[in-house]
Design an enzyme around this catalytic site. Structure first.
Site, short mmCIF file in Angstrom:
data_model
loop_
_atom_site.label_atom_id
_atom_site.label_comp_id
_atom_site.label_asym_id
_atom_site.label_seq_id
_atom_site.Cartn_x
_atom_site.Cartn_y
_atom_site.Cartn_z
N GLU A 173 0.57 -0.75 0.05
CA GLU A 173 -0.13 0.01 0.06
C GLU A 173 0.62 1.91 -0.24
OE1 GLU A 173 -3.45 -0.48 2.38
OE2 GLU A 173 -4.54 -1.78 2.29
N GLU A 373 -5.22 -7.99 -1.03
CA GLU A 373 -6.74 -7.72 0.36
C GLU A 373 -7.83 -7.65 -0.08
OE1 GLU A 373 -4.88 -5.17 2.93
OE2 GLU A 373 -2.58 -5.54 2.76
C1 BG6 Z 1 -4.37 -2.92 4.49
C2 BG6 Z 1 -3.40 -2.75 4.54
O1 BG6 Z 1 -4.12 -0.91 4.77
O2 BG6 Z 1 -5.66 -3.04 5.30
C3 BG6 Z 1 -3.77 -3.98 6.16
O3 BG6 Z 1 -2.15 -3.58 4.27
C4 BG6 Z 1 -4.65 -3.85 7.41
O4 BG6 Z 1 -1.66 -4.14 6.40
C5 BG6 Z 1 -6.12 -3.97 6.54
O5 BG6 Z 1 -4.16 -4.22 8.28
C6 BG6 Z 1 -7.13 -3.53 6.96
O6 BG6 Z 1 -6.69 -2.32 7.91
P1 BG6 Z 1 -7.15 -2.51 9.63
O7 BG6 Z 1 -6.80 -0.46 9.69
O8 BG6 Z 1 -8.14 -2.91 9.83
O9 BG6 Z 1 -6.06 -3.08 9.48
#
Ligand code: BG6
Length: 475
Positions: A173, A373
């Protein structure tokens, strides 16, 4: 879906491994982040302070439990696991000449265990895990020396694991840091804190440039080590919708989208997009970009585009009601979209936005894509009989998979795989909470660090197992 489609799960070393100072590991920029909540930001402390709680230090203790966890991943039928190599397990301070063998051996064991279970490791080189020493002593990626240290780390692990890992990504990211209003992102992406006499945006573009050069150098070296290695970038992709059909809203969305595309445009095309060069001129930003670096960017373009997708956003031009000659959209960002509901943490739920993103990225870059993701952070209840009925998570994932399939099977997008975020509960990045859970495996661990760390299968575990077994036919 193609028979070799990589159904998997995604994690990041600092959010689930624990063992933050075990096996010779040094502290990283994440190890000085305290726990926060949705409304209280995480603090970045200068050192590790005895009276503060740092949730990533122990996380969910995968470091000591990896065999049992991998056997659960295997039971689910995962074909790949996306995770990162903690930079500070290999180079505890970042500037050593020789890597830490104990750290390298740990990942050998983990990768062997995965491969034994027919799970392919997919690796991010830097998922917010810069050595703290490089941030404190060198100023992180504002210092071009850090490019060499990153390259040294990358070469060691690419060489060592070339027969175990085919798909790699350089920086997780990388575009998060476009948001310079939140100090968390420049710190975790680049090990940088903005000083009083610095212009945040100008500084961000300089460190971004240094990281983009580092990424391109990694691609070039990886091909020398083994041409079969596939090196990708990783973007946080939040598509931008215009609030209305007012042409000024449409233009505002177009302009805002440049924040999403800037990094991908350079990773993929190897040169600065003209809209960025115009912005540097207009704002008077002086970014040090050498001729040699321009050649490196051109030579080190990526093989695929990895991205996260959680939500979309909607923007409205400040000029919506005016008929004057508008040059810039004058964006007022993040207007509520009446067609989209949000999670408890305010993240919009928009499955069609995933299909839209796949099309936008594929049409722009014409490279294979990888959804590395996607997921739903929510509070889960462990029932007395140790079950977790997470039907909302199942609905979220199901709806996104349906849209993903349309993008592949109807629109013709070339997609390598799908790895939902946090396949096992882990520490939230933005808030440091355990309460914001994404996993299909529940971990008995709470915001304050209490809990047995026992693992339990959620309903989504059974559901996803069937999705994979049917290669996405049964959702
Ligand atoms: C992305 C990241 O921003 O989203 C992860 O690559 C992160 O590291 C994921 O955990 C979800 O975000 P959060 O803040 O809900 O954990």
């Amino acid at each position: 879906m193609k028979t070799d489609f990589l159904w998997g799960g995604a994690l990041a070393a600092h959010q689930f491994e624990g063992g933050w100072n075990t096996g010779g590991k040094g502290p990283s920029v994440i190890d000085v982040l305290t726990a926060g909540t949705h409304s209280t930001p995480r603090k970045i402390t200068d050192t590790i302070e005895p009276n503060e709680f740092y949730p990533n230090h122990e996380a969910i203790d995968f470091y000591h439990r990896f065999k049992d966890d991998i056997s659960l991943f295997a039971e689910m039928g995962l074909k790949c696991l996306r995770t990162s190599i903690a930079w500070t397990r290999i180079f505890p301070n970042g500037d050593e000449e020789v890597p830490n063998e104990e750290g390298l051996a740990f990942y050998d064991e983990v990768f062997d265990e995965l491969l034994k279970n027919n799970i392919e490791p997919v690796i991010t080189l830097s998922h917010f895990e810069m050595p703290l020493h490089l941030a404190n002593e060198y100023g992180g990626f504002r210092n071009k020396k850090v490019i060499d240290y990153f390259l040294r780390f990358a070469k060691v692990v690419l060489k060592r694991y070339q027969d175990k890992v085919k798909f790699w990504m350089t920086f997780n990211e990388i575009n998060n840091q476009m948001n310079t209003n939140n100090p968390l992102f420049l710190w975790t992406n680049s090990g940088v804190k903005v000083q009083d006499d610095e212009h945040p945006k100008e500084l961000m573009y300089q460190v971004a440039h240094n990281e983009l050069v580092a990424s391109a150098k990694v691609v070039i070296e990886a091909k020398k080590i083994n041409p079969a290695l596939q090196i990708g970038c990783m973007l946080a992709f939040v598509p931008v919708y215009p609030y209305s059909s007012n042409p000024n809203d449409v233009m505002a969305a177009e302009e805002y989208l440049r924040q999403r595309f800037f990094f991908g445009d350079i990773h993929v095309r190897g040169e600065y997009p003209s809209y960025a060069l115009k912005e540097f001129d207009r704002e008077g930003y002086k970014i040090e970009i050498t001729e040699e670096e321009k050649t490196i960017l051109k030579e080190g373009t990526v093989d695929f585009v990895g991205f996260s997708y959680y939500m979309s956003t909607t923007v409205k031009s400040n000029h919506s009601n005016e008929s004057d000659d508008v040059v810039s959209g004058g964006i007022s960002q993040s207007i509520d979209n009446p067609f989209i509901k949000s999670s408890d943490w305010g993240w919009g739920i928009d499955p069609v936005g995933l299909r839209y993103s796949l099309n936008l990225l594929y049409n722009r870059y014409q490279l294979p894509l990888f959804i590395v993701e996607n997921g739903f952070g929510q509070v889960d209840e462990l029932t007395e009989d140790k079950k977790i009925h997470d039907s909302d998570r199942i609905s979220y994932l199901r709806d996104h998979i349906i849209e993903m399939k349309k993008a592949v099977e109807y629109d013709g997008v070339d997609l390598i795989g799908y790895t939902p975020w946090g396949i096992i509960d882990l520490v939230s990045f933005t808030t440091g909470e355990m309460k914001k859970r994404y996993g299909m495996i529940y971990v008995d661990r709470h915001n304050d660090g209490s809990g047995s760390l026992n693992r339990y299968r959620k309903d989504s575990f059974i559901w996803y197992k069937n999705v994979i077994a049917s290669n996405g036919k049964e959702v």
